[in-house]
Design a protein around this motif. Sequence first.
Motif, PDB file in Angstrom:
ATOM      1  N   PRO A   8       0.820  -1.214   0.000  1.00 49.35           N
ATOM      2  CA  PRO A   8       0.000   0.000   0.000  1.00 49.35           C
ATOM      3  C   PRO A   8       0.859   1.271   0.000  1.00 49.35           C
ATOM      4  O   PRO A   8       2.042   1.217   0.364  1.00 49.35           O
ATOM      5  N   ALA A   9       0.249   2.398  -0.387  1.00 47.26           N
ATOM      6  CA  ALA A   9       0.993   3.661  -0.518  1.00 47.26           C
ATOM      7  C   ALA A   9       1.717   4.029   0.772  1.00 47.26           C
ATOM      8  O   ALA A   9       2.832   4.552   0.732  1.00 47.26           O
ATOM      9  N   ASN A  10       1.113   3.741   1.926  1.00 47.13           N
ATOM     10  CA  ASN A  10       1.766   4.141   3.180  1.00 47.13           C
ATOM     11  C   ASN A  10       2.898   3.193   3.592  1.00 47.13           C
ATOM     12  O   ASN A  10       3.496   3.355   4.652  1.00 47.13           O
ATOM     13  N   GLU A  11       3.165   2.220   2.717  1.00 45.81           N
ATOM     14  CA  GLU A  11       4.367   1.395   2.919  1.00 45.81           C
ATOM     15  C   GLU A  11       5.339   1.603   1.747  1.00 45.81           C
ATOM     16  O   GLU A  11       6.249   0.824   1.534  1.00 45.81           O
ATOM     17  N   TYR A  12       5.088   2.623   0.967  1.00 43.32           N
ATOM     18  CA  TYR A  12       6.006   3.171  -0.019  1.00 43.32           C
ATOM     19  C   TYR A  12       6.552   2.178  -1.046  1.00 43.32           C
ATOM     20  O   TYR A  12       7.744   1.816  -1.026  1.00 43.32           O
ATOM     21  N   PRO A  13       5.698   1.747  -1.976  1.00 45.47           N
ATOM     22  CA  PRO A  13       6.149   0.809  -3.014  1.00 45.47           C
ATOM     23  C   PRO A  13       7.308   1.353  -3.850  1.00 45.47           C
ATOM     24  O   PRO A  13       8.169   0.577  -4.286  1.00 45.47           O
ATOM     25  N   GLY A  14       7.346   2.656  -4.058  1.00 44.63           N
ATOM     26  CA  GLY A  14       8.442   3.258  -4.834  1.00 44.63           C
ATOM     27  C   GLY A  14       9.769   3.083  -4.115  1.00 44.63           C
ATOM     28  O   GLY A  14      10.793   2.758  -4.734  1.00 44.63           O
ATOM     29  N   GLN A  15       9.755   3.290  -2.807  1.00 44.72           N
ATOM     30  CA  GLN A  15      10.988   3.142  -2.038  1.00 44.72           C
ATOM     31  C   GLN A  15      11.458   1.683  -2.089  1.00 44.72           C
ATOM     32  O   GLN A  15      12.655   1.409  -2.165  1.00 44.72           O
ATOM     33  N   ALA A  16      10.492   0.757  -2.094  1.00 40.35           N
ATOM     34  CA  ALA A  16      10.833  -0.659  -2.171  1.00 40.35           C
ATOM     35  C   ALA A  16      11.560  -0.965  -3.485  1.00 40.35           C
ATOM     36  O   ALA A  16      12.558  -1.693  -3.509  1.00 40.35           O
ATOM     37  N   LEU A  17      11.095  -0.372  -4.579  1.00 38.92           N
ATOM     38  CA  LEU A  17      11.734  -0.618  -5.872  1.00 38.92           C
ATOM     39  C   LEU A  17      13.119   0.021  -5.932  1.00 38.92           C
ATOM     40  O   LEU A  17      14.076  -0.579  -6.441  1.00 38.92           O
ATOM     41  N   VAL A  18      13.224   1.235  -5.412  1.00 40.77           N
ATOM     42  CA  VAL A  18      14.507   1.927  -5.385  1.00 40.77           C
ATOM     43  C   VAL A  18      15.542   1.066  -4.648  1.00 40.77           C
ATOM     44  O   VAL A  18      16.684   0.906  -5.107  1.00 40.77           O
ATOM     45  N   CYS A  19      15.143   0.470  -3.532  1.00 42.35           N
ATOM     46  CA  CYS A  19      16.060  -0.374  -2.757  1.00 42.35           C
ATOM     47  C   CYS A  19      16.403  -1.650  -3.517  1.00 42.35           C
ATOM     48  O   CYS A  19      17.555  -2.085  -3.537  1.00 42.35           O
ATOM     49  N   GLN A  20      15.421  -2.256  -4.171  1.00 43.76           N
ATOM     50  CA  GLN A  20      15.669  -3.473  -4.944  1.00 43.76           C
ATOM     51  C   GLN A  20      16.646  -3.222  -6.088  1.00 43.76           C
ATOM     52  O   GLN A  20      17.543  -4.026  -6.341  1.00 43.76           O
ATOM     53  N   LEU A  21      16.469  -2.102  -6.793  1.00 48.50           N
ATOM     54  CA  LEU A  21      17.359  -1.783  -7.920  1.00 48.50           C
ATOM     55  C   LEU A  21      18.792  -1.635  -7.444  1.00 48.50           C
ATOM     56  O   LEU A  21      19.736  -2.057  -8.109  1.00 48.50           O
ATOM     57  N   TYR A  22      18.929  -1.056  -6.277  1.00 53.16           N
ATOM     58  CA  TYR A  22      20.274  -0.899  -5.729  1.00 53.16           C
ATOM     59  C   TYR A  22      20.857  -2.255  -5.326  1.00 53.16           C
ATOM     60  O   TYR A  22      21.986  -2.582  -5.678  1.00 53.16           O
ATOM     61  N   LEU A  23      20.066  -3.035  -4.629  1.00 51.81           N
ATOM     62  CA  LEU A  23      20.579  -4.334  -4.158  1.00 51.81           C
ATOM     63  C   LEU A  23      20.960  -5.246  -5.311  1.00 51.81           C
ATOM     64  O   LEU A  23      22.020  -5.854  -5.328  1.00 51.81           O
ATOM     65  N   LYS A  24      20.088  -5.310  -6.308  1.00 47.07           N
ATOM     66  CA  LYS A  24      20.298  -6.275  -7.398  1.00 47.07           C
ATOM     67  C   LYS A  24      21.357  -5.808  -8.386  1.00 47.07           C
ATOM     68  O   LYS A  24      22.101  -6.623  -8.936  1.00 47.07           O
ATOM     69  N   GLY A  25      21.417  -4.502  -8.665  1.00 45.44           N
ATOM     70  CA  GLY A  25      22.325  -4.048  -9.715  1.00 45.44           C
ATOM     71  C   GLY A  25      23.262  -2.923  -9.322  1.00 45.44           C
ATOM     72  O   GLY A  25      24.049  -2.468 -10.156  1.00 45.44           O
ATOM     73  N   GLY A  26      23.163  -2.446  -8.096  1.00 50.01           N
ATOM     74  CA  GLY A  26      23.966  -1.267  -7.741  1.00 50.01           C
ATOM     75  C   GLY A  26      23.493  -0.033  -8.484  1.00 50.01           C
ATOM     76  O   GLY A  26      24.238   0.921  -8.694  1.00 50.01           O
ATOM     77  N   ILE A  27      22.222  -0.072  -8.910  1.00 52.74           N
ATOM     78  CA  ILE A  27      21.652   1.043  -9.680  1.00 52.74           C
ATOM     79  C   ILE A  27      20.944   1.989  -8.720  1.00 52.74           C
ATOM     80  O   ILE A  27      20.094   1.553  -7.937  1.00 52.74           O
ATOM     81  N   ARG A  28      21.310   3.248  -8.783  1.00 54.64           N
ATOM     82  CA  ARG A  28      20.654   4.214  -7.902  1.00 54.64           C
ATOM     83  C   ARG A  28      19.590   4.972  -8.680  1.00 54.64           C
ATOM     84  O   ARG A  28      19.849   5.527  -9.742  1.00 54.64           O
ATOM     85  N   SER A  29      18.373   4.985  -8.135  1.00 56.89           N
ATOM     86  CA  SER A  29      17.258   5.680  -8.780  1.00 56.89           C
ATOM     87  C   SER A  29      16.576   6.535  -7.723  1.00 56.89           C
ATOM     88  O   SER A  29      17.038   6.600  -6.594  1.00 56.89           O
ATOM     89  N   VAL A  30      15.477   7.177  -8.076  1.00 56.32           N
ATOM     90  CA  VAL A  30      14.799   8.010  -7.081  1.00 56.32           C
ATOM     91  C   VAL A  30      13.298   7.752  -7.071  1.00 56.32           C
ATOM     92  O   VAL A  30      12.692   7.552  -8.119  1.00 56.32           O
ATOM     93  N   GLU A  31      12.746   7.764  -5.879  1.00 57.23           N
ATOM     94  CA  GLU A  31      11.305   7.607  -5.682  1.00 57.23           C
ATOM     95  C   GLU A  31      10.639   8.941  -5.970  1.00 57.23           C
ATOM     96  O   GLU A  31      11.091   9.987  -5.493  1.00 57.23           O
ATOM     97  N   ILE A  32       9.582   8.915  -6.795  1.00 57.56           N
ATOM     98  CA  ILE A  32       8.780  10.125  -7.015  1.00 57.56           C
ATOM     99  C   ILE A  32       7.342   9.721  -6.735  1.00 57.56           C
ATOM    100  O   ILE A  32       6.561   9.442  -7.632  1.00 57.56           O
ATOM    101  N   GLY A  33       7.026   9.614  -5.488  1.00 54.57           N
ATOM    102  CA  GLY A  33       5.700   9.165  -5.087  1.00 54.57           C
ATOM    103  C   GLY A  33       5.405   9.715  -3.717  1.00 54.57           C
ATOM    104  O   GLY A  33       5.698  10.877  -3.436  1.00 54.57           O
ATOM    105  N   SER A  34       4.906   8.851  -2.832  1.00 57.59           N
ATOM    106  CA  SER A  34       4.458   9.332  -1.528  1.00 57.59           C
ATOM    107  C   SER A  34       5.597   9.660  -0.562  1.00 57.59           C
ATOM    108  O   SER A  34       5.369  10.341   0.423  1.00 57.59           O
TER     109      SER A  34
END
Length: 458
Positions: A359-385
Amino acid sequence: MKHKTIIEPFKIKSVEPISLSTEEERNAYLKKAFYNPFLLTSDQVIIDLLTDSGTSAMSADQWAGIMKGDESYAGSSSWKSMEAAVKHLTGMEFVLPTHQGRAAERIIYGYLGGEGKVFISNTHFDTTRANIEYSGAEAIDIPIQESYDTTLIHPFKGNMDTERLKEIITDRGAENIGAVILTVTNNSGGGQPVSMQNTKEVSKICKEHGIILLLDCCRVAENAYFIKHREGGFENKSYEEIAQQMFQLVDGAAMSSKKDALVNMGGFLTLRDKEIAKACTNMLIITEGFSTYGGLSGRDMEALAIGLKEVFDPHYLQYRIRSTTYLGEKLDEMGVPVMLPIGGHAVYIDAQKLYPHIPANEYPGQALVCQLYLKGGIRSVEIGSVMFGKYAEDGNLIAAPMELVRLAIPRRVYTQSHIEYVIETFDEILKEAPEIRGYKIVEEPKFLRHFTAKFEKL
Ligand code: F0G
């Protein structure tokens, strides 16, 4: 006929090593950064898609300009170069140099804003909104309805809803509108372009009501690319001519030159009105620097003047937009829920669609940002809640309209194989999507919380 690959229209003269890391190492780095990639150090990152701002590779000409930089306090020749380049592009009489975009914003919105004032934009970028709200004024976003549908193909999803604009003016009274702002391209709305037709309509409405119209023109060259290729009547115009025409329709502009002026630092405010320019120049001198350098070194201004011309090179712009599109289209084909059509400077992923169970209050965007970093060392940015969420009086989160993650592409920095690596990383992201959990915020500041907020895994 098969088209040949669009190659990077440059070769590499100087290289910067990337430090590689394992997933295990990144796990530790991320934990130490409180699951906020803004708090990582750059040597912990493999591919840095955090921002396209200030991350461009400068050209040999720009570096030569650096050596020519005139560091005189007043009236330096580098200021003259910058002023001439900005005037040539914008056609405006008054140019105020600033160290970056938000300094220009603070000056102009500090002057036009204050309690009771309302600002209206296709979408205020976060620093724009923060500067407006900090002055005590209100900022209202009115992109066209189509922009909320992340899969709908529309050539100019960055456009402003002109019917809503008229309604708000009637509702609030023209005298209470601080300014109308068109952000080109619309960064927070997906890097989507604004059409010339929409700019004309907005300009007409503003003129009728005596309201100031400003451009947030960080990515005006990329916007011009889309106009030339998507809007009838511009096929034979140069990108620069298209941008110049857009400036003719507005009263002023703020630019973070860290984007389409291809420099690592710089910005400006440009205005037609003498009285406003005078007041803003006073503020510039108090808080940024004398009017012929603002917050910039002479060498910064020299490089900026050169970059502002280079960015309109048709080969550069074609490579620029096509390479962003390449990444976006590949992800789309794999089934990653990307925002369509692909924008100019970045690919936006709809994290809510990728992680429908968060849900939005558990920040799905932040979850993806963290996954991208963990899996590929790719840094991105959350543009959501995380970036735009607010709290209601009862303490509950008022979610942002969309939960996006942005992969912003630095200009002239990464090659096609870097981009292929990013695409491959998404294979793992997709596979693991159902198991991914959200985050909670454990510490945050009052303004622009995404920069420094600390998170915990749920
Ligand atoms: N306006 C827009 C549309 C922007 O994208 C930015 C910065 C600014 C204003 C502020 O400029 O950073 O020079 O003070 N955007 C960066 C980004 C930070 O990552 O999109 P600044």
